[in-house]
Scaffold this motif. Sequence first.
Motif, PDB file in Angstrom:
ATOM      1  N   LEU A 297      -3.347   1.657 -10.162  1.00  0.00           N
ATOM      2  CA  LEU A 297      -4.330   2.597 -10.699  1.00  0.00           C
ATOM      3  C   LEU A 297      -3.650   3.652 -11.559  1.00  0.00           C
ATOM      4  N   ALA A 298      -2.523   4.149 -11.104  1.00  0.00           N
ATOM      5  CA  ALA A 298      -1.790   5.145 -11.883  1.00  0.00           C
ATOM      6  C   ALA A 298      -1.340   4.560 -13.217  1.00  0.00           C
TER       7      ALA A 298
ATOM      8  N   GLU B  47      -1.878  -0.759  -4.906  1.00  0.00           N
ATOM      9  CA  GLU B  47      -3.089  -0.478  -5.659  1.00  0.00           C
ATOM     10  C   GLU B  47      -3.067   0.934  -6.242  1.00  0.00           C
ATOM     11  N   GLN B  48      -2.480   1.889  -5.514  1.00  0.00           N
ATOM     12  CA  GLN B  48      -2.353   3.246  -6.042  1.00  0.00           C
ATOM     13  C   GLN B  48      -1.440   3.264  -7.266  1.00  0.00           C
ATOM     14  N   GLN B  49      -0.342   2.500  -7.173  1.00  0.00           N
ATOM     15  CA  GLN B  49       0.565   2.411  -8.323  1.00  0.00           C
ATOM     16  C   GLN B  49      -0.128   1.748  -9.511  1.00  0.00           C
TER      17      GLN B  49
ATOM     18  N   GLN C 157      -2.411  -0.997  -0.212  1.00  0.00           N
ATOM     19  CA  GLN C 157      -2.935   0.289  -0.638  1.00  0.00           C
ATOM     20  C   GLN C 157      -1.930   1.012  -1.534  1.00  0.00           C
ATOM     21  N   HIS C 158      -0.652   0.946  -1.168  1.00  0.00           N
ATOM     22  CA  HIS C 158       0.395   1.584  -1.965  1.00  0.00           C
ATOM     23  C   HIS C 158       0.484   0.923  -3.346  1.00  0.00           C
TER      24      HIS C 158
END
Length: 122
Positions: A40-41, A36-38, A33-34
């Motif tokens: 996406l950013a 994937e957030q990076q 999840q971490h």
Amino acid sequence: MSRIDELKAQIAQLDDLLKSGALTSEAAHVARQHLEQQLLAEVMQGAAPAPTPTPAPALAPVATPAHDAAAEPPARRPSGALVAGLLAFVVVFAAGGYAWLGNREGLRVEPGAVAAQAAGAA
């Protein structure tokens, strides 16, 4: 190698560690999840300069299989009405199939009748 490619490689490596059993599913989920957030950013920023990467959260220690089994919620059992309905369907279907295609004469044979028939035929 761009930052996006690095993040994709890290996600693939994380999946490999999960498949090999080196990580628990919970730890892998948090780390994925971490990442994937990076990712996406990075994608949303497009051509903007990349920010300094934040450190990944600490992963939980590898748990033993007994610990993993204890952490999982108990499996759900089917309802009694479902089981009774399926059982009734199977019984009715089997009885109907036997009534339609079965050997009804086989139900009228008395004990020892087959042996007497075989002796009479020989």
